[in-house]
Write a protein that holds these residues in place. Sequence first.
Motif, PDB file in Angstrom:
ATOM      1  N   MET B   1       0.836  -1.202   0.000  1.00  0.00           N
ATOM      2  CA  MET B   1       0.000   0.000   0.000  1.00  0.00           C
ATOM      3  C   MET B   1       0.874   1.257   0.000  1.00  0.00           C
ATOM      4  SD  MET B   1      -3.178  -1.009   0.089  1.00  0.00           S
ATOM      5  CE  MET B   1      -4.140   0.348   0.729  1.00  0.00           C
ATOM      6  N   LEU B   2       0.556   2.152  -0.890  1.00  0.00           N
ATOM      7  CA  LEU B   2       1.336   3.379  -1.053  1.00  0.00           C
ATOM      8  C   LEU B   2       0.617   4.584  -0.453  1.00  0.00           C
ATOM      9  CD1 LEU B   2       2.782   3.580  -4.668  1.00  0.00           C
ATOM     10  CD2 LEU B   2       3.983   3.380  -2.514  1.00  0.00           C
ATOM     11  N   THR B   3       1.374   5.416   0.250  1.00  0.00           N
ATOM     12  CA  THR B   3       0.801   6.617   0.854  1.00  0.00           C
ATOM     13  C   THR B   3       1.570   7.857   0.407  1.00  0.00           C
ATOM     14  OG1 THR B   3       0.158   5.336   2.806  1.00  0.00           O
ATOM     15  CG2 THR B   3       0.242   7.723   3.052  1.00  0.00           C
ATOM     16  N   LEU B   4       0.835   8.875   0.019  1.00  0.00           N
ATOM     17  CA  LEU B   4       1.422  10.167  -0.340  1.00  0.00           C
ATOM     18  C   LEU B   4       1.118  11.147   0.783  1.00  0.00           C
ATOM     19  CD1 LEU B   4       2.573  12.352  -2.261  1.00  0.00           C
ATOM     20  CD2 LEU B   4       0.345  12.418  -3.398  1.00  0.00           C
ATOM     21  N   GLY B   5       2.158  11.550   1.513  1.00  0.00           N
ATOM     22  CA  GLY B   5       1.996  12.543   2.580  1.00  0.00           C
ATOM     23  C   GLY B   5       2.304  13.921   2.026  1.00  0.00           C
ATOM     24  N   ILE B   6       1.504  14.905   2.416  1.00  0.00           N
ATOM     25  CA  ILE B   6       1.714  16.258   1.889  1.00  0.00           C
ATOM     26  C   ILE B   6       1.646  17.296   2.998  1.00  0.00           C
ATOM     27  CG2 ILE B   6       0.750  18.051   0.393  1.00  0.00           C
ATOM     28  CD1 ILE B   6       0.271  16.086  -1.687  1.00  0.00           C
ATOM     29  N   PRO B   8       1.249  21.151   3.140  1.00  0.00           N
ATOM     30  CA  PRO B   8       0.929  22.244   2.218  1.00  0.00           C
ATOM     31  C   PRO B   8       1.504  23.603   2.598  1.00  0.00           C
ATOM     32  CG  PRO B   8      -0.981  21.725   3.572  1.00  0.00           C
ATOM     33  CD  PRO B   8       0.112  20.799   4.003  1.00  0.00           C
ATOM     34  N   GLY B   9       1.651  24.435   1.593  1.00  0.00           N
ATOM     35  CA  GLY B   9       2.073  25.824   1.762  1.00  0.00           C
ATOM     36  C   GLY B   9       1.930  26.496   0.414  1.00  0.00           C
ATOM     37  N   LEU B  10       1.961  27.829   0.396  1.00  0.00           N
ATOM     38  CA  LEU B  10       1.830  28.528  -0.887  1.00  0.00           C
ATOM     39  C   LEU B  10       3.186  28.621  -1.581  1.00  0.00           C
ATOM     40  CD1 LEU B  10      -0.210  29.981  -2.701  1.00  0.00           C
ATOM     41  CD2 LEU B  10       0.347  32.097  -1.514  1.00  0.00           C
ATOM     42  N   GLU B  11       4.241  28.735  -0.792  1.00  0.00           N
ATOM     43  CA  GLU B  11       5.591  28.877  -1.353  1.00  0.00           C
ATOM     44  C   GLU B  11       6.227  27.512  -1.595  1.00  0.00           C
ATOM     45  OE1 GLU B  11       7.753  31.790   0.949  1.00  0.00           O
ATOM     46  OE2 GLU B  11       9.630  31.198  -0.032  1.00  0.00           O
ATOM     47  N   ARG B  12       6.020  26.620  -0.658  1.00  0.00           N
ATOM     48  CA  ARG B  12       6.626  25.286  -0.715  1.00  0.00           C
ATOM     49  C   ARG B  12       5.623  24.241  -0.242  1.00  0.00           C
ATOM     50  NH1 ARG B  12      10.740  27.728   2.264  1.00  0.00           N
ATOM     51  NH2 ARG B  12       9.806  26.806   4.111  1.00  0.00           N
ATOM     52  N   VAL B  13       5.470  23.190  -1.029  1.00  0.00           N
ATOM     53  CA  VAL B  13       4.650  22.045  -0.617  1.00  0.00           C
ATOM     54  C   VAL B  13       5.602  20.852  -0.487  1.00  0.00           C
ATOM     55  CG1 VAL B  13       2.781  20.475  -1.294  1.00  0.00           C
ATOM     56  CG2 VAL B  13       2.624  22.915  -1.834  1.00  0.00           C
ATOM     57  N   GLY B  14       5.707  20.327   0.741  1.00  0.00           N
ATOM     58  CA  GLY B  14       6.545  19.142   0.928  1.00  0.00           C
ATOM     59  C   GLY B  14       5.746  17.898   0.605  1.00  0.00           C
ATOM     60  N   TYR B  15       6.394  16.905  -0.019  1.00  0.00           N
ATOM     61  CA  TYR B  15       5.698  15.643  -0.259  1.00  0.00           C
ATOM     62  C   TYR B  15       6.620  14.465   0.019  1.00  0.00           C
ATOM     63  CZ  TYR B  15       8.124  15.470  -4.781  1.00  0.00           C
ATOM     64  OH  TYR B  15       9.094  15.450  -5.755  1.00  0.00           O
ATOM     65  N   GLY B  16       6.005  13.344   0.372  1.00  0.00           N
ATOM     66  CA  GLY B  16       6.746  12.122   0.626  1.00  0.00           C
ATOM     67  C   GLY B  16       5.893  10.928   0.252  1.00  0.00           C
ATOM     68  N   VAL B  17       6.494   9.967  -0.419  1.00  0.00           N
ATOM     69  CA  VAL B  17       5.770   8.760  -0.832  1.00  0.00           C
ATOM     70  C   VAL B  17       6.403   7.561  -0.140  1.00  0.00           C
ATOM     71  CG1 VAL B  17       5.011   7.360  -2.794  1.00  0.00           C
ATOM     72  CG2 VAL B  17       5.372   9.816  -3.089  1.00  0.00           C
ATOM     73  N   LEU B  54       2.137  13.915  -9.247  1.00  0.00           N
ATOM     74  CA  LEU B  54       2.669  12.949  -8.268  1.00  0.00           C
ATOM     75  C   LEU B  54       1.749  11.737  -8.146  1.00  0.00           C
ATOM     76  CD1 LEU B  54       3.865  15.183  -5.283  1.00  0.00           C
ATOM     77  CD2 LEU B  54       5.293  13.640  -6.657  1.00  0.00           C
ATOM     78  N   ILE B  55       0.436  11.994  -8.151  1.00  0.00           N
ATOM     79  CA  ILE B  55      -0.537  10.900  -8.038  1.00  0.00           C
ATOM     80  C   ILE B  55      -0.459  10.012  -9.285  1.00  0.00           C
ATOM     81  CG2 ILE B  55      -3.016  10.357  -7.950  1.00  0.00           C
ATOM     82  CD1 ILE B  55      -3.348  12.932  -6.239  1.00  0.00           C
ATOM     83  N   ALA B  56      -0.338  10.643 -10.446  1.00  0.00           N
ATOM     84  CA  ALA B  56      -0.247   9.878 -11.702  1.00  0.00           C
ATOM     85  C   ALA B  56       1.021   9.024 -11.715  1.00  0.00           C
ATOM     86  CB  ALA B  56      -0.260  10.827 -12.893  1.00  0.00           C
ATOM     87  N   LYS B  57       2.104   9.576 -11.190  1.00  0.00           N
ATOM     88  CA  LYS B  57       3.400   8.879 -11.199  1.00  0.00           C
ATOM     89  C   LYS B  57       3.413   7.690 -10.239  1.00  0.00           C
ATOM     90  CE  LYS B  57       8.308   9.891 -10.384  1.00  0.00           C
ATOM     91  NZ  LYS B  57       9.219  10.904  -9.787  1.00  0.00           N
TER      92      LYS B  57
END
Lengths: 158, 158
Positions: B1-6, B8-17, B54-57
């Motif tokens: 199972m894969l999880t995308l953590g996000i 949020p921010g307007l300048e920078r959005v951090g993400y981790g899969v 990111l979701i598509a990838k």
Amino acid sequence: MLTLGIDPGLERVGYGVVRKVGSKIECLDYGLIKTPKILIPERLKIIHDGVVELIAKHQPDALVTERLLFTKNVTTGMDVAKALGTILLAAADTGIQWTEYSPPEVKQAVVGTGAADKKQVTFMVRRLLALKEDPKPDDVADALAIAICHCFRANFPK
Amino acid sequence: MLTLGIDPGLERVGYGVVRKVGSKIECLDYGLIKTPKILIPERLKIIHDGVVELIAKHQPDALVTERLLFTKNVTTGMDVAKALGTILLAAADTGIQWTEYSPPEVKQAVVGTGAADKKQVTFMVRRLLALKEDPKPDDVADALAIAICHCFRANFPK
């Protein structure tokens, strides 16, 4: 020149479409985008898609919103800002210009005083647009007021 | 199972899969979506499109974010909420499940105490995911922490 005014919310989004013709302002459309109490992402999709549809239908020159200023309920405020995010995305998606005004600027433009109450705003919106009845609920009156404010304030190209 | 953590921010959005395999959690990807200081609708479009990409990838099973709790800067908070709105829209657009956890829940899951500081979160994220270096900046460490929290908390179907 056509202006789409929007009053965002998660449950109800008020909208109003007006056209400035000389010194007069005509009302072309107004109403609500409502969302049922489903998951937030789905509600945001209804809002975003609804605004994209309004833009496609009316082809406005500008999308105008009121600046969010929250002091009371932070949770509600956050939900309104999420909704606004998807509305601004609709503006970016369709390439139309976005402008925002503060609540006192809108009241000043429509009623002549930044301290006007909701009743006065509704009264003046109806009068300025020569509507046969009061625009209701407040979300709709506010959306029309924002659009009217833009007509008075913006420098429209000839 | 894969999880995308996000995060949020307007300048920078951090993400981790991350992927949960048995009792272990593997890190598949992490990084930032950055936006230049252009008009807000355009910045929101970069964020929304970046998340859709990111979701598509990665084709994650869930998109997970931290509950927004603002007390300090209301204006910044509103901008973060606008960004979050477009991120949740990306979840709705692609039909993936969305879950949110409070900041103490995330810290509790990752560090073992809801009162952990950013340094401890970064340390534990690196350790749990067996990363060769600290995930930086904080937005990325937070996004990975949120994804890890979901792996620990969610009841994954077999």
